[in-house]
Design an enzyme around this catalytic site. Structure first.
Site, mmCIF file in Angstrom:
data_model
loop_
_atom_site.group_PDB
_atom_site.id
_atom_site.type_symbol
_atom_site.label_atom_id
_atom_site.label_comp_id
_atom_site.label_asym_id
_atom_site.label_seq_id
_atom_site.Cartn_x
_atom_site.Cartn_y
_atom_site.Cartn_z
ATOM 1 N N HIS A 131 6.479 -1.709 3.435
ATOM 2 C CA HIS A 131 6.218 -3.084 3.859
ATOM 3 C C HIS A 131 5.389 -3.783 2.808
ATOM 4 C CE1 HIS A 131 3.211 -0.349 5.552
ATOM 5 N NE2 HIS A 131 2.322 -1.326 5.395
ATOM 6 N N VAL A 163 1.445 2.813 7.983
ATOM 7 C CA VAL A 163 2.793 2.840 8.561
ATOM 8 C C VAL A 163 3.759 3.241 7.455
ATOM 9 C CG1 VAL A 163 4.592 1.543 9.742
ATOM 10 C CG2 VAL A 163 2.189 1.031 10.230
ATOM 11 N N ASN A 200 0.849 -1.191 0.000
ATOM 12 C CA ASN A 200 0.000 0.000 0.000
ATOM 13 C C ASN A 200 0.886 1.243 0.000
ATOM 14 O OD1 ASN A 200 -2.438 -1.472 0.169
ATOM 15 N ND2 ASN A 200 -2.143 -1.742 2.369
HETATM 16 P P1 AMP Z 1 -0.597 -0.532 5.821
HETATM 17 O O1 AMP Z 1 -2.040 -0.180 6.042
HETATM 18 O O2 AMP Z 1 -0.332 -1.110 4.454
HETATM 19 O O3 AMP Z 1 0.314 0.625 6.141
HETATM 20 O O4 AMP Z 1 -0.283 -1.704 6.817
HETATM 21 C C1 AMP Z 1 0.244 -1.541 8.088
HETATM 22 C C2 AMP Z 1 0.073 -2.856 8.785
HETATM 23 O O5 AMP Z 1 0.890 -2.865 9.940
HETATM 24 C C3 AMP Z 1 -1.353 -3.149 9.230
HETATM 25 O O6 AMP Z 1 -1.813 -4.335 8.601
HETATM 26 C C4 AMP Z 1 -1.225 -3.296 10.746
HETATM 27 O O7 AMP Z 1 -2.072 -4.277 11.268
HETATM 28 C C5 AMP Z 1 0.233 -3.654 10.893
HETATM 29 N N1 AMP Z 1 0.833 -3.329 12.181
HETATM 30 C C6 AMP Z 1 0.800 -2.139 12.824
HETATM 31 N N2 AMP Z 1 1.492 -2.209 13.970
HETATM 32 C C7 AMP Z 1 2.002 -3.471 14.037
HETATM 33 C C8 AMP Z 1 2.800 -4.162 14.978
HETATM 34 N N3 AMP Z 1 3.247 -3.583 16.094
HETATM 35 N N4 AMP Z 1 3.128 -5.454 14.717
HETATM 36 C C9 AMP Z 1 2.687 -6.053 13.605
HETATM 37 N N5 AMP Z 1 1.924 -5.452 12.677
HETATM 38 C C10 AMP Z 1 1.580 -4.182 12.889
#
Ligand code: AMP
Length: 114
Positions: free
Chosen positions: A100, A96, A87
Site C-alpha cells: 500500500h 499490513v 513502508n
Molecule cells: P503500514 O503501517 O504502512 O502497514 O500501514 C497500514 C495502514 O493501514 C495504517 O496506517 C492503518 O491505519 C491502516 N489501516 C488498517 N486497517 C485499516 C482499515 N480497515 N481501513 C483503513 N485503513 C486501515
C-alpha cells in the site's frame, strides 16, 4: 500470501471510505489518519511487500503512482504537495502485508521522516 484486511476491503467484506477505484487499484481513507488527507492506494492483486514484487508487476506498481497523481489532482493537493510512502517490513513499521502506498497531504511534513 494469507488474506489481509485489505483483501476484505477489496472484496467489500468490510467497509472502507473508497476514494478511487479502477480495474487494478483501489484507494480508501486510512482509518487512523496521520494528516488531513491520508489515503491508502493498493493494488487489487495481493502482493505482501515491495520485496515480493516481480518484473511482471512493473506496470501495476506504476499504476499505483498514477492513481496517486489522479487523486492528488482531484483533491486539489497536487500543487501544494503531498508525500507518498510505502513502508516495507519491520524497520519501516509495515503492519499490513499487502502493498500500500500512503498518500499524505494537508500539512507540512518534516524531513528526515521519523
Ligand atoms: P503500514 O503501517 O504502512 O502497514 O500501514 C497500514 C495502514 O493501514 C495504517 O496506517 C492503518 O491505519 C491502516 N489501516 C488498517 N486497517 C485499516 C482499515 N480497515 N481501513 C483503513 N485503513 C486501515
Amino acid at each position: 500470501m494469507p488474506d489481509t484486511i485489505f483483501t476484505k476491503i477489496i472484496n467489500r467484506e468490510i467497509p472502507a471510505d473508497i476514494q478511487y477505484e479502477d480495474d487494478d487499484v483501489i484507494a480508501f481513507n486510512d482509518i487512523e489518519p496521520q494528516a488531513p488527507v491520508h489515503i491508502l492506494i493498493i493494488p487489487k492483486k495481493p502482493i505482501a511487500t515491495i520485496n515480493d514484487a516481480n518484473d511482471e508487476d512493473a506496470e501495476l506498481l506504476g499504476k499505483i503512482l498514477l492513481a496517486a497523481k489522479k487523486i492528488a489532482k482531484d483533491k486539489n493537493i497536487a500543487e501544494g504537495g503531498y508525500r507518498l510512502v510505502i513502508n516495507t517490513n519491520k524497520d519501516a513499521q509495515q503492519t499490513v502485508f499487502h502493498i500500500h502506498c500512503h498518500l499524505l497531504a494537508g500539512r507540512k511534513f518534516k524531513w528526515p521522516p521519523g
